[in-house]
Design a protein around this motif. Sequence first.
Motif, PDB file in Angstrom:
ATOM      1  N   ASP A 436     -29.192  17.634 -29.603  1.00 44.62           N
ATOM      2  CA  ASP A 436     -29.783  18.721 -30.385  1.00 44.62           C
ATOM      3  C   ASP A 436     -29.027  19.049 -31.672  1.00 44.62           C
ATOM      4  O   ASP A 436     -29.442  19.948 -32.413  1.00 44.62           O
ATOM      5  CB  ASP A 436     -29.867  19.989 -29.525  1.00 44.62           C
ATOM      6  CG  ASP A 436     -31.033  19.940 -28.562  1.00 44.62           C
ATOM      7  OD1 ASP A 436     -31.435  18.822 -28.183  1.00 44.62           O
ATOM      8  OD2 ASP A 436     -31.541  21.005 -28.165  1.00 44.62           O
ATOM      9  N   GLY A 437     -27.927  18.362 -31.920  1.00 43.29           N
ATOM     10  CA  GLY A 437     -27.125  18.699 -33.095  1.00 43.29           C
ATOM     11  C   GLY A 437     -27.599  18.051 -34.383  1.00 43.29           C
ATOM     12  O   GLY A 437     -27.076  18.367 -35.463  1.00 43.29           O
ATOM     13  N   LYS A 438     -28.580  17.162 -34.274  1.00 45.38           N
ATOM     14  CA  LYS A 438     -29.077  16.468 -35.471  1.00 45.38           C
ATOM     15  C   LYS A 438     -29.691  17.465 -36.445  1.00 45.38           C
ATOM     16  O   LYS A 438     -30.469  18.342 -36.064  1.00 45.38           O
ATOM     17  CB  LYS A 438     -30.106  15.404 -35.082  1.00 45.38           C
ATOM     18  CG  LYS A 438     -29.552  14.287 -34.220  1.00 45.38           C
ATOM     19  CD  LYS A 438     -30.633  13.279 -33.876  1.00 45.38           C
ATOM     20  CE  LYS A 438     -30.085  12.116 -33.070  1.00 45.38           C
ATOM     21  NZ  LYS A 438     -29.598  12.529 -31.744  1.00 45.38           N
ATOM     22  N   GLY A 439     -29.327  17.327 -37.716  1.00 45.80           N
ATOM     23  CA  GLY A 439     -29.868  18.204 -38.744  1.00 45.80           C
ATOM     24  C   GLY A 439     -29.130  19.521 -38.881  1.00 45.80           C
ATOM     25  O   GLY A 439     -29.521  20.362 -39.688  1.00 45.80           O
ATOM     26  N   LYS A 440     -28.080  19.700 -38.109  1.00 50.56           N
ATOM     27  CA  LYS A 440     -27.297  20.942 -38.168  1.00 50.56           C
ATOM     28  C   LYS A 440     -26.038  20.712 -39.020  1.00 50.56           C
ATOM     29  O   LYS A 440     -25.548  19.579 -39.161  1.00 50.56           O
ATOM     30  CB  LYS A 440     -26.870  21.387 -36.760  1.00 50.56           C
ATOM     31  CG  LYS A 440     -27.994  21.443 -35.730  1.00 50.56           C
ATOM     32  CD  LYS A 440     -29.005  22.519 -36.033  1.00 50.56           C
ATOM     33  CE  LYS A 440     -29.918  22.808 -34.846  1.00 50.56           C
ATOM     34  NZ  LYS A 440     -30.635  21.650 -34.334  1.00 50.56           N
ATOM     35  N   ASN A 441     -25.515  21.799 -39.567  1.00 47.30           N
ATOM     36  CA  ASN A 441     -24.229  21.741 -40.263  1.00 47.30           C
ATOM     37  C   ASN A 441     -23.134  21.887 -39.207  1.00 47.30           C
ATOM     38  O   ASN A 441     -22.860  22.984 -38.726  1.00 47.30           O
ATOM     39  CB  ASN A 441     -24.134  22.865 -41.305  1.00 47.30           C
ATOM     40  CG  ASN A 441     -22.793  22.870 -42.020  1.00 47.30           C
ATOM     41  OD1 ASN A 441     -22.244  21.814 -42.321  1.00 47.30           O
ATOM     42  ND2 ASN A 441     -22.261  24.063 -42.274  1.00 47.30           N
ATOM     43  N   ILE A 442     -22.518  20.774 -38.801  1.00 46.21           N
ATOM     44  CA  ILE A 442     -21.546  20.757 -37.706  1.00 46.21           C
ATOM     45  C   ILE A 442     -20.154  21.088 -38.243  1.00 46.21           C
ATOM     46  O   ILE A 442     -19.643  20.414 -39.147  1.00 46.21           O
ATOM     47  CB  ILE A 442     -21.513  19.380 -37.008  1.00 46.21           C
ATOM     48  CG1 ILE A 442     -22.919  18.980 -36.542  1.00 46.21           C
ATOM     49  CG2 ILE A 442     -20.542  19.410 -35.839  1.00 46.21           C
ATOM     50  CD1 ILE A 442     -23.502  19.825 -35.455  1.00 46.21           C
ATOM     51  N   ILE A 443     -19.532  22.116 -37.655  1.00 49.24           N
ATOM     52  CA  ILE A 443     -18.167  22.513 -38.009  1.00 49.24           C
ATOM     53  C   ILE A 443     -17.331  22.491 -36.738  1.00 49.24           C
ATOM     54  O   ILE A 443     -17.683  23.138 -35.743  1.00 49.24           O
ATOM     55  CB  ILE A 443     -18.136  23.916 -38.636  1.00 49.24           C
ATOM     56  CG1 ILE A 443     -19.030  23.971 -39.883  1.00 49.24           C
ATOM     57  CG2 ILE A 443     -16.709  24.324 -38.977  1.00 49.24           C
ATOM     58  CD1 ILE A 443     -19.229  25.379 -40.423  1.00 49.24           C
ATOM     59  N   ILE A 444     -16.228  21.761 -36.752  1.00 47.83           N
ATOM     60  CA  ILE A 444     -15.376  21.633 -35.565  1.00 47.83           C
ATOM     61  C   ILE A 444     -14.070  22.377 -35.798  1.00 47.83           C
ATOM     62  O   ILE A 444     -13.362  22.131 -36.780  1.00 47.83           O
ATOM     63  CB  ILE A 444     -15.062  20.158 -35.252  1.00 47.83           C
ATOM     64  CG1 ILE A 444     -16.353  19.348 -35.127  1.00 47.83           C
ATOM     65  CG2 ILE A 444     -14.240  20.051 -33.961  1.00 47.83           C
ATOM     66  CD1 ILE A 444     -16.115  17.850 -35.021  1.00 47.83           C
ATOM     67  N   VAL A 445     -13.768  23.313 -34.860  1.00 43.68           N
ATOM     68  CA  VAL A 445     -12.473  23.989 -34.876  1.00 43.68           C
ATOM     69  C   VAL A 445     -11.794  23.651 -33.548  1.00 43.68           C
ATOM     70  O   VAL A 445     -12.237  24.083 -32.480  1.00 43.68           O
ATOM     71  CB  VAL A 445     -12.628  25.518 -35.009  1.00 43.68           C
ATOM     72  CG1 VAL A 445     -11.247  26.175 -35.093  1.00 43.68           C
ATOM     73  CG2 VAL A 445     -13.473  25.878 -36.226  1.00 43.68           C
ATOM     74  N   ALA A 446     -10.711  22.871 -33.611  1.00 45.51           N
ATOM     75  CA  ALA A 446     -10.033  22.432 -32.393  1.00 45.51           C
ATOM     76  C   ALA A 446      -8.534  22.549 -32.560  1.00 45.51           C
ATOM     77  O   ALA A 446      -7.974  22.092 -33.576  1.00 45.51           O
ATOM     78  CB  ALA A 446     -10.415  20.988 -32.061  1.00 45.51           C
ATOM     79  N   ASP A 447      -7.859  23.166 -31.576  1.00 45.92           N
ATOM     80  CA  ASP A 447      -6.400  23.271 -31.653  1.00 45.92           C
ATOM     81  C   ASP A 447      -5.769  21.959 -31.173  1.00 45.92           C
ATOM     82  O   ASP A 447      -6.463  21.010 -30.779  1.00 45.92           O
ATOM     83  CB  ASP A 447      -5.889  24.475 -30.877  1.00 45.92           C
ATOM     84  CG  ASP A 447      -6.231  24.425 -29.392  1.00 45.92           C
ATOM     85  OD1 ASP A 447      -6.345  23.315 -28.842  1.00 45.92           O
ATOM     86  OD2 ASP A 447      -6.367  25.507 -28.773  1.00 45.92           O
TER      87      ASP A 447
END
Length: 661
Positions: A436-447
Amino acid sequence: MRNVTLLFIFIFVVFSCSSIGQQTYSSHRVVQGETVSSIANKYNVTVYEIYRLNPEAKNQLYPGLVLILPGGNADATVSSSSENEKFIFHTVQKGETLYNLSKKYEVAESTIKRYNQHLYSAELRNGETIKILKPGSGTSAVTEISKPTSTNRKHIVKPKETKYGLASMYGISVAELENLNPDIVDGLQIGDIVNVPDKAYTNDAVIEDSIYGFYEVKPKETLFRLTQRWGMTEEQLTTLNPSLKDGLKSGMVLTLPKSKLTNEVQVTTTGGAINLANNLKNLSVKNIAVMLPFNLGSAQVDSAELNKSALKSDRVMNIALDFYSGSLMAVDSAKALGISSNLYVYDTEYSRSAGKASNDRKIEEIVNRKDFDKMNAVIGPLLTSNVEKTSSLLRARAIPVVSPIVPSLTMSANLFQSRPDDKILKEQMLGFIKQDGKGKNIIIVADSKNLNTKERILSLYPDAKIISPRSSGNGYYIRSSDLVSKLSRTIENWVILESNDIALISNITTTLSTQLSNSAITLLTTDKGSAYESDDVSNITLMKLNFHFPSVDREYDFKHKDFINAYTSKYGYAPSSYAVRGYDITFDTLLRLAAAESLYSAADAGYITQYVENKFNYVQDPISSGYYNKASYIIKYGKNLEEIVVEVSNDMKNTSGVLKN
């Protein structure tokens, strides 16, 4: 305090001899070297007749055991003077029960019933006199068998007929039916010829199981109480159950619309799950061992012991009691579907200070009992080391062990891990993000503790934007400008937060909440850790951010009001998550055993099932050959913090690779 109401324990099926037709009876005292076959030949009777009248002879034949035999050519029955020496004649006082009398006179309830056969179908009556075998008399005393009040006839079992259907058809209890036919205790087979009362109330023992189910009348229930409970008139109830014309009695099996059976929970079919209730093939009696840490100091527990311990504040014990209460509800629900079961409850105890060796010895003491050979499955224990020990001890006997709540175990061939572990939850969420992530602005915040997960997401979306949290003495943090600069105002933003750091989660959610007026934002995580339960993380903010996360269970809703109402009515309070889990696991285990020959074959059939809160899809581990549950949910927060299950397509595949801790 709420567990004070746990006074119940499933009552095992009991059976004993019964007179057939207008026969006379005599007795034979077993001597050394005799077998059932030799005795049958001596008195010109069949082995079946001996077993029918003396079901205990199936388990053990020993010198001194007195057998009841058809005909009058054997040893004389006990005389009246001898009877006075062997029995206590007790006048029933107000409020006395079979359980009270069995404890008072140190004799089993089944033995009292054997010598007072009307108690198989009727309650004790104030003022009546019953015979109780004196302690130490053993089985050497023989009951005087009175002539029956009615004759019996034969019934040929047809397809889809069950013991509950036959009991309802002939107006008797299941115990009475088994008393007439000891060979059917383990289940009916098509074509079996069984003894039944001469009077039938209906023409058929088969019901339309999609509409109707069965209810077994409990002690002291009245017709008025049942009509009030189900919102039916006596006429409506009697139309469905003509045997009620002759009166209501304990143990009687009633046919009812499933909508009236408040103890039955309808199995949902969403999310790819199927309704096993429509696929029942193996209706033999199921023997289930439930092993829980009640800490009562005895191996096999009863309701009195549970009642005495219900006021204790021990957390583990209260979890065990809640789980057990749900298991009892599951037995009732399965019974309504025609699945008979014996629930054997064992106290595993548990003491952290005692050490592993001491706790292991307790497990060994329980599972080395002979009666474990007949178990179709074991549910429990609760704790990791106890589950693994139980599984290892029962592996050679191929008895499946269902682990209730532990998320990670050393697997073995007979172990069923019912709680999906964190890796499975993570894989489920990654599959959803991929789908479902296609077409979304994906932002990853990972420690720094979640770099592996970050790389997995990047392999799905190489163009995803990365924000690396900064570290401080108070935990991780980011500058608001770093996050705001990466948000889009034209397309939906998916912010995937991979951390269990309270300060960072609070920092991110607060910053994102200030941007909701300018941007569409959904917050997601592949691991909803304990930090999200902190007071520093606002649930209201998470709701506004359309928070998505993977979960072992879902929140029960109005669709399951039957279960919730039935539980609340029985115990006086709403079920906890442990009570619901006890229900779901026990009900699923019983249904799987009734839909296949064993839990193993049910798992191999690929059944996906879903109940009040939990979902099950057991898959075999290729290395250990054990079975783990890979079914889980994706949840999002809706209005009023309602947990909503996110429906995903059935063809959604897990991403490849294995996550490392």
